[in-house]
Design an enzyme around this catalytic site. Structure first.
Site, short mmCIF file in Angstrom:
data_model
loop_
_atom_site.label_atom_id
_atom_site.label_comp_id
_atom_site.label_asym_id
_atom_site.label_seq_id
_atom_site.Cartn_x
_atom_site.Cartn_y
_atom_site.Cartn_z
N GLY A 11 0.65 5.78 0.48
CA GLY A 11 0.31 4.42 1.36
C GLY A 11 -0.56 5.85 2.50
O GLY A 11 -0.15 4.84 3.51
N GLY A 12 -0.48 6.73 2.70
CA GLY A 12 -0.73 7.35 3.78
C GLY A 12 -2.68 7.23 4.44
O GLY A 12 -2.42 6.13 5.03
N GLN A 13 -3.04 8.20 5.10
CA GLN A 13 -4.12 9.18 5.56
C GLN A 13 -5.09 7.59 4.40
O GLN A 13 -5.78 7.03 5.01
CB GLN A 13 -4.66 10.13 5.40
CG GLN A 13 -3.73 10.43 6.90
CD GLN A 13 -3.73 10.31 7.63
OE1 GLN A 13 -4.28 8.57 7.86
NE2 GLN A 13 -4.43 11.09 8.64
N ASP A 34 4.82 2.78 -1.77
CA ASP A 34 5.25 3.89 -0.99
C ASP A 34 6.33 4.11 -1.92
O ASP A 34 7.04 3.66 -2.13
CB ASP A 34 4.78 4.67 0.21
CG ASP A 34 4.56 5.58 0.79
OD1 ASP A 34 5.00 6.75 0.22
OD2 ASP A 34 2.77 6.11 1.34
N HIS A 178 -12.10 20.89 -8.65
CA HIS A 178 -12.21 21.10 -7.14
C HIS A 178 -11.66 21.67 -6.08
O HIS A 178 -10.94 21.59 -5.68
CB HIS A 178 -11.22 19.49 -6.87
CG HIS A 178 -11.61 18.73 -5.64
ND1 HIS A 178 -12.83 18.32 -4.58
CD2 HIS A 178 -10.71 18.88 -4.39
CE1 HIS A 178 -12.28 17.97 -3.12
NE2 HIS A 178 -10.79 18.15 -3.55
#
Ligand code: A3D
Length: 311
Positions: A11-13, A34, A178
């Site tokens: 649940g960060g940025q 989280d 990526h």
């Protein structure tokens, strides 16, 4: 009416923006998960987003938790659990820490929601989605990595910025891993159906391809701490929406290839159809000799990182 359940693991940025965008699109009810240390942070974000509802008018319920029991019956997971890059780091430098986190996450998702569709965002992306697939034992249509959607959005943005034409009418794709070896397919890029090669000089197009390859690093350097989160979140939301609404959108995604483009047993960015069955199909097309060479380079880079997982 039955609402889908979307769980954001991390649940960060990116996780916070994912929650906002998923709610604004009313994709379903949202759980932000989280670790216990960050439980207050995700509970606070959830409450803040609940209080935005009167303005935006969405009815999605948003909750924060660090209890795996709360993810039971999840339809879609979006995983950002892990650490992001700092300036000077390659995505590959994150592998040791993020692999340990992915092991924990994959085991719990397998235990609590074994039928879910899973979109992985954590880096190094191609190795993390592979690790999730191997550890969870999920089927190949249940697991996909978000990268090509973002890399293609970056390529589209740079083309629009160069020409001054609407980004809405720019269509193009970036295939491969990526990382800096990703393969922008300029030959097939168009603006309103007109080949980009007619509108941008070969030199400038090369510059744009190169900027696309290192676009993530450009932002990491500017931030000084952490990596991009708005465009990565929206890219994953488009994938989740295609699954939830069975849109069958064609999006470049890290999908498990079993022979497509000559790739076997690896998750690599390829045009992918996402619908209610998850990854429904990989669309193949003929590459020219230069593109084949570039794709080979990117496959080798992905293989090297995947080997480091020991899976
Ligand atoms: P950040 O804001 O640090 O959020 C990560 C969150 O994960 C934190 O809140 C952590 O507490 C949480 N976390 C750590 N361990 C666990 C665990 N075991 N279970 C649940 N949550 C946990 O990072 P961010 O949101 O900026 O980036 C997240 C990841 O996405 C990083 O690995 C980035 O490198 C990656 N990323 C990928 C792309 C792609 O295009 C693939 C783009 C941008 C970022």
């Amino acid at each position: 009416m039955y609402r889908k359940k979307i769980t954001l693991v991390g649940g960060g940025q990116i996780g916070g923006i994912l929650a906002l965008l998923a709610a604004q699109k009313e994709l379903g009810d949202i759980v932000i998960f989280d670790i216990p240390k960050a439980e207050g942070m995700v509970k606070g974000k959830a409450l803040d987003l609940m209080q935005l509802r009167p303005h935006d008018g969405y009815d999605s319920d948003i909750t924060g938790t660090s209890d795996w029991q709360d993810v039971v019956d999840t339809d879609v997971f979006i995983i950002t659990a892990g650490i992001p890059r700092k300036p000077g780091m390659d995505r590959e430098d994150l592998i040791e820490i993020n692999l340990g986190i992915m092991q924990d996450v994959a085991k719990n998702i397998k235990k609590y929601a074994p039928k879910a569709f899973v979109i992985v965002i954590s880096n190094p992306l191609d190795a993390m989605v592979y690790a999730f697939y191997k550890i969870s034992g999920f089927s190949k249509n249940q697991v996909v990595g978000m990268a090509g959607a973002l890399d293609s959005a970056r390529f589209r943005s740079f083309i629009a910025m160069e020409t001054g034409f609407s980004v809405q009418d720019v269509s193009c794709m970036v295939l491969g891993g990526h990382g800096d070896t990703m393969v922008p397919i300029s030959r097939l890029a168009t603006i309103g159906g007109v080949p980009v090669a007619k509108l941008i000089t070969p030199e400038r197009l090369k510059d744009i391809e190169n900027r696309t390859r290192v676009a993530g690093g450009e932002i990491v350097k500017l931030f000084g701490n952490g990596s991009a989160f708005f465009a990565p979140a929206q890219s994953a939301i488009e994938m989740a929406e295609s699954f939830i609404r069975d849109k069958k959108r064609v999006i470049p995604c890290a999908s498990l290839c079993e022979g497509e483009f000559g790739i076997n047993g690896y998750f690599i960015g390829v045009p992918t159809v996402i619908g209610s069955k998850g990854v429904e199909k990989v669309l193949e097309f003929d590459l020219n000799e230069d593109e084949k060479l570039e794709l080979n380079k990117t496959i080798n880079a992905v293989k090297k990182t995947v080997a480091e997982t020991g899976l």
